[in-house]
Design a protein around this motif. Structure first.
Motif, short mmCIF file in Angstrom:
data_model
loop_
_atom_site.label_atom_id
_atom_site.label_comp_id
_atom_site.label_asym_id
_atom_site.label_seq_id
_atom_site.Cartn_x
_atom_site.Cartn_y
_atom_site.Cartn_z
N THR A 1 -7.82 12.26 -14.09
CA THR A 1 -6.44 12.27 -14.59
C THR A 1 -5.41 11.81 -13.59
N MET A 2 -5.80 11.45 -12.37
CA MET A 2 -4.82 11.11 -11.33
C MET A 2 -4.02 9.86 -11.72
N PRO A 3 -2.75 9.80 -11.31
CA PRO A 3 -1.91 8.66 -11.69
C PRO A 3 -2.28 7.37 -10.97
N GLY B 1 -1.31 17.58 8.92
CA GLY B 1 -0.50 17.90 7.77
C GLY B 1 -1.40 18.18 6.59
N GLN B 2 -0.85 18.73 5.55
CA GLN B 2 -1.66 19.14 4.41
C GLN B 2 -2.20 17.96 3.60
N SER B 3 -1.45 16.89 3.54
CA SER B 3 -1.80 15.80 2.64
C SER B 3 -2.53 14.68 3.35
N GLY B 4 -3.44 14.03 2.64
CA GLY B 4 -4.08 12.83 3.14
C GLY B 4 -3.37 11.57 2.70
N ASN B 5 -2.24 11.70 2.05
CA ASN B 5 -1.48 10.56 1.52
C ASN B 5 -0.34 10.21 2.48
N PRO B 6 -0.33 9.00 3.05
CA PRO B 6 0.72 8.66 4.04
C PRO B 6 2.12 8.62 3.46
N ALA B 7 2.25 8.65 2.13
CA ALA B 7 3.59 8.68 1.53
C ALA B 7 4.11 10.10 1.36
N SER B 8 3.28 11.09 1.62
CA SER B 8 3.68 12.48 1.44
C SER B 8 4.51 12.97 2.61
N PRO B 9 5.49 13.83 2.36
CA PRO B 9 6.22 14.45 3.48
C PRO B 9 5.33 15.37 4.32
N HIS B 10 4.15 15.69 3.81
CA HIS B 10 3.23 16.56 4.54
C HIS B 10 2.02 15.79 5.07
N TRP B 11 2.20 14.48 5.26
CA TRP B 11 1.15 13.63 5.85
C TRP B 11 0.97 13.93 7.34
N ASN B 12 2.10 14.09 8.06
CA ASN B 12 1.99 14.30 9.51
C ASN B 12 3.05 15.26 10.05
N ASP B 13 3.54 16.15 9.21
CA ASP B 13 4.63 17.03 9.64
C ASP B 13 4.18 18.14 10.58
N PHE B 14 2.86 18.31 10.77
CA PHE B 14 2.38 19.31 11.72
C PHE B 14 2.17 18.74 13.12
N VAL B 15 2.15 17.43 13.28
CA VAL B 15 1.74 16.83 14.54
C VAL B 15 2.63 17.29 15.70
N GLU B 16 3.92 17.12 15.56
CA GLU B 16 4.82 17.48 16.66
C GLU B 16 4.84 18.98 16.95
N PRO B 17 5.02 19.84 15.93
CA PRO B 17 4.99 21.27 16.25
C PRO B 17 3.64 21.72 16.82
N TRP B 18 2.54 21.15 16.33
CA TRP B 18 1.23 21.49 16.90
C TRP B 18 1.19 21.13 18.38
N SER B 19 1.70 19.95 18.73
CA SER B 19 1.65 19.50 20.12
C SER B 19 2.51 20.37 21.03
N LEU C 1 0.82 -1.20 0.00
CA LEU C 1 0.00 0.00 0.00
C LEU C 1 0.86 1.26 0.00
N ARG C 2 1.98 1.22 0.72
CA ARG C 2 2.86 2.38 0.71
C ARG C 2 3.41 2.64 -0.69
N ARG C 3 3.72 1.57 -1.40
CA ARG C 3 4.20 1.75 -2.78
C ARG C 3 3.11 2.37 -3.65
N LEU C 4 1.88 1.92 -3.47
CA LEU C 4 0.78 2.51 -4.22
C LEU C 4 0.57 3.97 -3.81
N ALA C 5 0.77 4.27 -2.54
CA ALA C 5 0.61 5.64 -2.06
C ALA C 5 1.61 6.56 -2.74
N HIS C 6 2.83 6.10 -2.95
CA HIS C 6 3.83 6.91 -3.66
C HIS C 6 3.36 7.22 -5.09
#
Length: 785
Positions: free
Chosen positions: A131-133, A740-758, A8-13
Motif C-alpha cells: 500500500t505504500m505511496p 535517526g529514526q527514518s531511512g528516508n533522506p527526505a524525512s526530518p528524522h533521517w539524521n537528526d540524531f547525528v549531532e546530539p549523539w556526537s 531522487l529527493r522528490r521521489l523520497a518525499h
C-alpha cells in the motif's frame, strides 16, 4: 547536488511514511493508535497482541523498508541479485555458512506463541509494501522492486535475521584460524604472544561472583567498496543500586557497540497492549523490544564473547563424498546452491559440503567498514560447528522479558536467549539489581576451543551445553553495583569453560573506577561515563614509549608532548593523535615482516573482530623485547624499532595534518562517517551522507571508537544506542541511537540524531501516557479495512 539526486529527493518525499490522520488496512482486528513524538519515535497502542505486532511491522517497514529487504537478501545469500557479480563472494560465503538453513531450522522450533508474534509482524510489513505511496529511493537507484516474502518464507527470513545477529556476535572460529596459521608459520611461542590469556578482574568487578554453582549504469561497480555487512563488537553496561544514587532507586546504563551504518541498526519504539508494555529499541526485521524498559524494570546487555564455534579438521575420501569418523566413512551432506546473478540468464551453481560437524568452510572475511571475502585463504579442510545454526533468540523471549514481575522471572525468561550469549543487567522499581549470563555454551569432551581439532575421532565432540542454572548470575551484591564490558565474567574457581577469547578488562575497570569515585550517581554522572575517553592501556604503554631517546628535534618535540599526557584519547588531544598513529607504525614494523601481508591484514590491519595488538599484546612485547619481534633481543633493538616507528608516524601526521605539531588533534583523523551504502556513488554522496563528526576514544575506551589501521583512522565501530533508565521516575529516562529514526533522506528524522549523539546528548524517553501526550507531535489511527 546533481539533477539525478534532485529527482531522487522528490521521489523520497513521495515515499514518506504517513504520520497523521486515519488509515484503513487489511489485517488488523481493532483500531491501533500511533503517536509520534518530536524525535520520530512511534508510541503504538493496540487492543490485542496480534494488532500490536502487526502495527509494529507496518510502522517499522514504512521507515526502514530497504534496510529490511537488503538485510534479508544479504543473509540469505542473494546479494548478487542486486549488484551482479560483485555480490557473488559474499553470497557464496553466507550460503556456505548457511544462515538461510539456520533460519529454517530456527523457524521449525517456534511454538504457537512465537508464531503469534512473527506472523502478524510479517503481515504488517507486507501490508506496507502493498500500500505504500512510492518505493524508497534505493530501489530507483538500483532499478529494482522491493521483495518482502510471504508465508513461511517470510518467517524463515525473519529467523535468518536472528541467526545473522547471532553470527556477528560469535567470533571464535576466526581466532582459531589465526592461531593455527600463526603457530604453523612462527611457532607456538609466537602464537601465544599474539593471543595472551585474559585474566579476570578482582571479584568486585566481574558479574557472576555469586553464581549459582556516479550514475545508474556505474552504480554496481562502485558498490564493490560499500560496507555490506555489520559486525558485532563490544559493549558496556552497568547498574547501581539505590544506595549509590541521588534518588535512592537504581540507575541502569547500556551502550552496545556495533558497526557504523545508515540507517541505524536499531529502531526506537514504544509498544503497548493489554498484558505488555515496553519501550526501547528493536531490530527492524523482528517484533518486540530488544533493549529497553517497562514501567517496572529495565535491562541492557553486552556480548559475553563465549566460545560457541569450533573448527574440525576433516579427512575426506579421494572424491570428497565422505568424511572419516571413528574408522568409518560417513557420506557428506551436499547442499546444491544456485545464486541468481543480475544480468545473467543462468544462475551460478555451487555445492556446499557438510560433515556431521557442519559445513566445510573455504574462505574467511577481513575488514569492518568494507568487508572482503578471502577465498583460498583456508588451505585445510575445516568444518564449522556453531551453536547459532540451530539456536538463537525466539520472539517470545522478548515478550517474557518485559512481562517479568521480578528478577527471578526475568532470569527464567533468559533461558530461551540461546545465541548470541549476552551479559544481561537488570534493575527494577523495587530496588533490585541483578546480572545473568545467557546463552548455550558447549561442554567439550576434550580441548578448550582455541584451536581446530580432529574431526575423524569422537574425542572432541560436544556433550550438551552448560546448564542454565550453572551460568554466572548475581543479585543485589554488597558493593551496590554490577558492570560488564565483554570481560571475563568469572574467576578460576568457575567449573565450566565458557570461552577463552574474552576481551581484556580495561573498559570494565574504567567503569568501576568511575562508579566508585562518586558517592551518589545521577543521570548526569552516567552520561559522562558514556563518553569517557580515558585509556587504561595507554597509561600502561606510555612509560615504555617515553624511555626512547629521540633521533631528532621532531621526535624530541613529539616525546615532550606525550610526557605529561594522562592517557585521555579526547578528540582535541595532540598526544592521543601521536599515540594512536605511533602504535600503528610500531605494529607494522614488529608484525608485518614476521607475519607477511595476508596474515598481518587478517590479524591486525583489517581484523573483523577485536584488534588486540596495541592494548593487549604490545605492552608485553615492550616489557620483554625479543628478537622474534624486534630483530634482536633487548631494549636497544626495541628502541630502534620504536624510533623508526615514531619517525614514520611524524611523517604521516605532517603529511595529513601539517607541520605544526601543536595543531594535530585525534578527532581530525578519528571521525565517524555516517553514510548509506549507496553514498559511495559520487552523485549521491550529498543526498545519502547523514553526517561526518569527530570522535575521541578507541576500541578500549568507554566511548567506543574502533578503527581499521590498514584503512585509516575513521571509527567503524561505535556506541549504537545509549540509554540511561531511572527507576525512580521512568519518564526521566533518556536515550539516543546514532543517526535517526527514518531511512528516508527526505524525512526530518533521517539524521537528526547525528549531532546530539556526537556531543553525548540524549532525548527523553517518555513512557507514561501523560508524558507521551506532552511530547506528541503526530497522531495517526489505523483501523481494520
Amino acid at each position: 547536488m546533481s539533477e539525478w539526486a534532485d529527482s531522487l529527493r522528490r521521489l523520497a518525499h513521495k515515499a514518506l511514511a504517513p504520520v497523521e490522520g486515519k488509515l484503513r488496512v487489511t489485517g488488523l482486528r481493532e483500531p491501533v493508535e500511533v503517536i509520534r513524538d518530536r524525535w520520530g519515535v512511534p508510541h503504538i497502542y493496540a487492543r490485542n497482541f496480534h494488532d500490536l505486532w502487526f502495527a509494529q511491522g507496518y510502522v517499522v517497514t514504512s521507515e526502514r523498508l530497504f534496510q529490511i529487504d537488503f538485510t534479508f537478501r544479504l543473509v540469505n545469500g542473494r546479494l548478487a541479485e542486486l549488484v551482479s557479480d560483485i555480490g557473488l563472494p559474499l553470497d557464496r560465503f553466507w550460503r556456505t555458512v548457511g544462515l538461510h538453513r539456520a533460519g529454517r531450522a530456527l523457524l521449525a522450533a517456534y511454538d504457537e506463541q512465537d508464531l503469534e508474534m512473527a506472523v502478524p509482524f510479517s503481515q504488517g510489513a507486507r501490508t506496507w509494501v502493498e500500500t505504500m505511496p512510492e518505493k524508497p529511493v534505493e530501489y530507483h537507484v538500483l532499478d529494482i522492486d522491493p521483495e518482502i516474502p510471504t508465508g513461511d518464507e517470510a518467517l524463515a527470513y525473519g529467523a535468518s535475521g536472528s541467526a545473522f545477529m547471532a553470527w556477528i556476535l560469535s567470533t571464535n572460529w576466526d581466532a582459531e584460524l589465526l592461531r593455527a596459521e600463526i603457530a604453523e608459520r612462527l611457532g607456538w611461542e609466537a602464537m601465544q604472544a599474539l593471543f595472551p590469556d585474559v585474566e579476570p578482574e578482582p571479584s568486585v568487578v566481574f558479574a557472576g561472583k555469586d553464581a549459582g554453582a556516479t550514475g545508474r549504469r556505474s552504480a554496481f561497480e562502485i558498490l564493490k567498496d560499500a560496507p555490506l555487512t555489520p559486525k558485532g563488537q563490544g559493549s558496556n553496561n552497568w547498574v547501581v543500586a539505590g544506595s549509590r544514587t541521588e534518588t535512592g532507586k537504581p540507575l541502569l546504563a547500556n551502550d552496545p557497540h556495533l558497526l557504523v551504518q545508515v540507517p541505524a541498526v536499531w529502531f526506537e519504539c514504544h509498544l503497548a497492549a493489554p498484558g505488555y508494555e515496553a519501550s526501547g529499541v528493536s531490530l527492524p526485521f523482528a517484533p518486540g523490544i530488544v533493549i529497553g524498559h517497562t514501567a517496572h524494570h529495565a535491562w541492557g546487555f553486552t556480548n559475553v564473547g563465549g566460545d560457541v564455534q569450533d573448527l574440525y579438521l576433516e579427512r575426506l575420501n579421494e572424491n570428497r563424498t565422505a568424511s572419516q569418523y571413528n574408522g568409518e566413512w560417513e557420506p557428506l551432506t551436499v547442499h546444491h546452491e544456485e545464486i541468481r546473478v543480475r544480468g545473467r540468464d543462468e544462475p551460478e551453481p555451487f555445492d556446499v559440503l557438510e560433515t556431521r560437524h557442519g559445513p566445510i568452510i573455504d574462505s574467511y572475511m577481513v575488514g569492518v567498514a568494507s568487508p572482503e571475502v578471502v577465498r583460498g585463504g583456508i588451505t585445510e579442510t575445516y568444518a564449522l560447528r556453531w551453536v547459532g545454526s540451530e539456536h538463537a533468540i525466539r520472539p517470545t523471549t522478548l515478550l517474557k522479558m518485559a512481562q517479568a514481575r521480578d528478577f527471578q522471572e526475568f532470569r527464567q525468561a533468559m533461558r530461551t536467549w540461546e545465541c548470541p550469549g549476552q551479559n544481561m543487567v537488570y534493575a527494577d522499581t523495587e530496588g533490585t539489581i541483578g546480572y545473568q549470563c545467557t546463552g548455550l555454551y558447549p561442554i567439550r569432551s576434550r580441548g578448550d576451543g582455541t584451536l581446530p581439532v580432529p574431526g575423524w575421532t569422537g574425542e572432541y565432540e560436544w556433550n550438551g551445553f552448560i546448564p542454565f542454572e550453572e551460568l554466572p548470575w548475581a543479585e543485589d551484591p554488597e558493593e551496590g553495583f554490577l558492570a560488564t564490558a565483554n570481560n571475563r565474567i568469572h574467576d578460576d574457581s568457575y567449573p565450566h569453560l565458557i570461552g577463552k577469547d574474552f576481551l581484556p578488562p580495561f573498559r570494565v575497570r574504567r567503569v568501576v573506577q568511575m562508579i566508585t569515585a562518586t558517592e551518589k550517581h545521577s543521570t548526569d554522572t552516567f552520561a559522562r561515563m558514556h563518553v569517557d575517553t580515558v585509556s587504561i592501556p595507554a597509561r600502561h604503554i606510555l612509560p615504555f614509549l617515553l624511555e626512547v631517546e629521540s633521533a631528532d628535534d621532531r621526535q624530541k618535540e613529539a616525546l615532550s608532548l606525550l610526557a605529561d599526557w594522562n592517557g585521555d584519547l579526547a578528540a582535541d588531544s595532540v598526544p592521543a593523535c601521536l599515540y594512536e598513529v605511533w602504535g600503528k607504525h610500531i605494529a607494522e614494523r614488529a608484525l608485518l615482516p614476521r607475519l607477511g601481508r595476508e596474515v598481518f591484514e587478517h590479524l591486525y590491519g583489517r581484523r573483523q573482530w577485536t584488534n588486540s595488538f596495541q592494548y593487549q599484546v604490545l605492552p608485553n612485547l615492550l616489557e620483554f623485547p625479543t628478537a622474534m619481534w624486534f630483530g634482536a633481543n633487548g631494549r636497544e633493538a626495541r628502541d630502534d624499532v620504536l624510533r623508526a616507528a615514531l619517525g614514520g608516524a611524524i611523517d604521516e601526521l605532517t603529511g595529513s595534518l601539517g607541520e605544526d605539531m601543536s595543531a594535530w588533534r585525534w578527532g581530525a583523523l578519528h571521525r565517524v562517517r555516517f553514510a548509506h551504502q549507496l553514498a559511495i556513488i559520487p552523485d549521491l554522496a550529498e543526498l545519502l551522507t547523514a553526517g561526518v563528526v569527530e570522535s575521541g576514544g578507541d576500541e578500549q575506551t568507554l566511548l567506543q571508537g574502533q578503527f581499521e589501521p590498514a584503512v585509516g583512522y575513521e571509527a567503524v565501530v561505535i556506541p549504537s544506542w545509549r540509554h540511561i533508565v531511572d527507576l525512580s521516575d521512568i519518564d526521566a529516562s533518556v536515550g539516543i541511537h546514532t543517526v535517526g529514526q527514518s531511512g528516508n533522506p527526505a524525512s526530518p528524522h533521517w539524521n537528526d540524531f547525528v549531532e546530539p549523539w556526537s556531543r553525548g546528548e540524549y532525548h527523553p524517553l517518555p513512557f507514561t501516557r501523560d508524558a507521551v501526550e506532552r511530547h506528541a507531535v503526530h497522531r495517526m489511527t489505523v483501523r481494520p479495512r
